[in-house]
Design a protein around this motif. Structure first.
Motif, PDB file in Angstrom:
ATOM      1  N   TYR A  23       0.853  -1.106   0.072  1.00  0.00           N
ATOM      2  CA  TYR A  23      -0.006   0.023  -0.017  1.00  0.00           C
ATOM      3  C   TYR A  23       0.810   1.350   0.003  1.00  0.00           C
ATOM      4  O   TYR A  23       0.318   2.261  -0.625  1.00  0.00           O
ATOM      5  N   SER A  24       2.045   1.368   0.599  1.00  0.00           N
ATOM      6  CA  SER A  24       2.727   2.394   0.556  1.00  0.00           C
ATOM      7  C   SER A  24       3.346   2.698  -0.883  1.00  0.00           C
ATOM      8  O   SER A  24       3.479   3.818  -1.154  1.00  0.00           O
ATOM      9  N   ARG A  25       3.705   1.718  -1.309  1.00  0.00           N
ATOM     10  CA  ARG A  25       4.325   1.626  -2.701  1.00  0.00           C
ATOM     11  C   ARG A  25       3.064   2.139  -3.485  1.00  0.00           C
ATOM     12  O   ARG A  25       3.476   2.922  -4.616  1.00  0.00           O
ATOM     13  N   ASN A  26       1.810   1.637  -3.482  1.00  0.00           N
ATOM     14  CA  ASN A  26       0.626   2.180  -4.397  1.00  0.00           C
ATOM     15  C   ASN A  26       0.577   3.517  -4.228  1.00  0.00           C
ATOM     16  O   ASN A  26       0.473   4.465  -5.328  1.00  0.00           O
ATOM     17  N   ALA A  27       0.781   4.243  -3.035  1.00  0.00           N
ATOM     18  CA  ALA A  27       0.669   5.527  -2.736  1.00  0.00           C
ATOM     19  C   ALA A  27       1.658   6.401  -3.471  1.00  0.00           C
ATOM     20  O   ALA A  27       1.488   7.440  -3.994  1.00  0.00           O
ATOM     21  N   ASN A  28       2.998   5.975  -3.691  1.00  0.00           N
ATOM     22  CA  ASN A  28       4.286   6.442  -4.196  1.00  0.00           C
ATOM     23  C   ASN A  28       3.814   6.454  -5.825  1.00  0.00           C
ATOM     24  O   ASN A  28       3.979   7.398  -6.467  1.00  0.00           O
ATOM     25  N   TRP A  29       3.190   5.453  -6.382  1.00  0.00           N
ATOM     26  CA  TRP A  29       3.114   5.245  -7.621  1.00  0.00           C
ATOM     27  C   TRP A  29       1.966   6.121  -8.167  1.00  0.00           C
ATOM     28  O   TRP A  29       2.043   6.712  -9.183  1.00  0.00           O
ATOM     29  N   ALA A  30       1.041   6.442  -7.387  1.00  0.00           N
ATOM     30  CA  ALA A  30      -0.461   7.197  -7.579  1.00  0.00           C
ATOM     31  C   ALA A  30       0.071   8.735  -8.020  1.00  0.00           C
ATOM     32  O   ALA A  30      -0.403   9.194  -8.542  1.00  0.00           O
TER      33      ALA A  30
END
Length: 301
Positions: A251-258
């Motif tokens: 989830y933290s990676r998702n936030a970065n990618w977004a």
């Protein structure tokens, strides 16, 4: 229990979406559509033929972005970095981390999957310096290969998309660096937790195989409900992944990618290739991009 599968396989928590792997991104000022596909890191390249609309999407996409640039994984400096990250600190060995009974469990699993174990001096010389996480990764892949003998680890599902793009002169990019993913996989978890997770695999091999088999069948069926049911399988003990582990891996990676993706696809139609774990759920890429004002619709099934 599922922590290792968050990185090697996939986890999905559905929020009212159809059985879908390939998605189209439009709106919010985009002049050209972009696309996102959820992958299964151990799927064969041949599975691309089963995803409706994928060939057309690959033709119209002007560039491909994966989690990393796959060709960079074979650069000598990155190979050395990954190898170093998979090794225990100087003076430590894997067998020192476990008592005799625990090493017996690990050796039994190695014997079943590899035909040999740490009692073999040659094997011990090669593997006893590995971190528990690194050995667990290797054994998990071997477990998958044993049950899926047709899989070719040299031709990966994820790498296929960048390889095809480069063959047609299209740019490729990565949402993360090799160094970041190396640190994430091999350095972000304490040795104590790594040791616990390796023992979980050794002591619950049948349960892990059942989960892997369910995930494999569900992915190839593109069946979201079945995937969720497989992911929800738990041992209800400390083997199960924690919220903090899920956040770190997904989830933290998702936030970065977004935050990165809007700029990447602003001027070029882009195919984003990420593990299916990253697509679904309130904190998944589909929902995060919708919250930014994009229209996301499934293609195919």
């Amino acid at each position: 229990m599922r922590t290792i599968y968050l990185s090697l396989l996939l986890t999905l928590c559905t929020v009212g979406v159809k059985a879908q792997l390939l998605w189209k991104i439009t709106g919010n000022g985009l002049t050209k559509p972009s696309y996102m596909i959820g992958t299964y890191h151990l799927a064969p390249v041949s599975f691309t033929d089963s995803i409706q609309g994928l060939k057309q999407v690959m033709e119209v996409s002007e560039q491909v972005y994966g989690e990393v640039i796959t060709d960079e994984m074979t650069k000598p400096e990155n190979v050395l970095m990954m190898q170093a990250a998979m090794m225990l600190p100087e003076g430590k060995t894997l067998s020192q981390l476990f008592n005799n009974d625990e090493m017996t469990s690990i050796n039994n699993m190695m014997k079943e999957l590899m035909g040999t174990d740490m009692t073999n001096p040659i094997v011990a010389q090669q593997l006893d310096r590995m971190t528990p996480q690194a050995l667990q990764m290797q054994l998990t892949i071997l477990m998958y290969l044993k049950n899926n003998p047709g899989f070719n680890p040299l031709e990966t599902f994820d790498g296929y998309f960048q390889k095809e793009a480069k063959s047609k002169g299209k740019p490729v990019g990565g949402l993360e660096t090799i160094e970041f993913q190396t640190n994430l996989l091999y350095k972000s978890t304490s040795l104590e937790r790594q040791s616990e997770q390796l023992l979980c695999l050794a002591n619950n091999k049948a349960a892990y195989e059942k989960m892997a088999d369910a995930l494999t069948k569900a992915f190839f069926s593109q069946d979201i409900k079945a995937i969720k049911e497989a992911v929800d399988m738990k041992l209800n003990n400390s083997c199960d992944g924690t919220e903090e582990e899920d956040d770190r891996l997904i989830y933290s990676r998702n936030a970065n990618w977004a935050e990165l993706i809007p700029g990447i696809m602003k001027d070029k139609s882009t195919l984003f290739v990420v593990g299916a774990a990253h697509l679904i759920g309130e904190k998944g890429m589909i929902n995060l991009l919708r919250n930014k004002g994009y229209n996301i619709e499934g293609i195919g099934n």
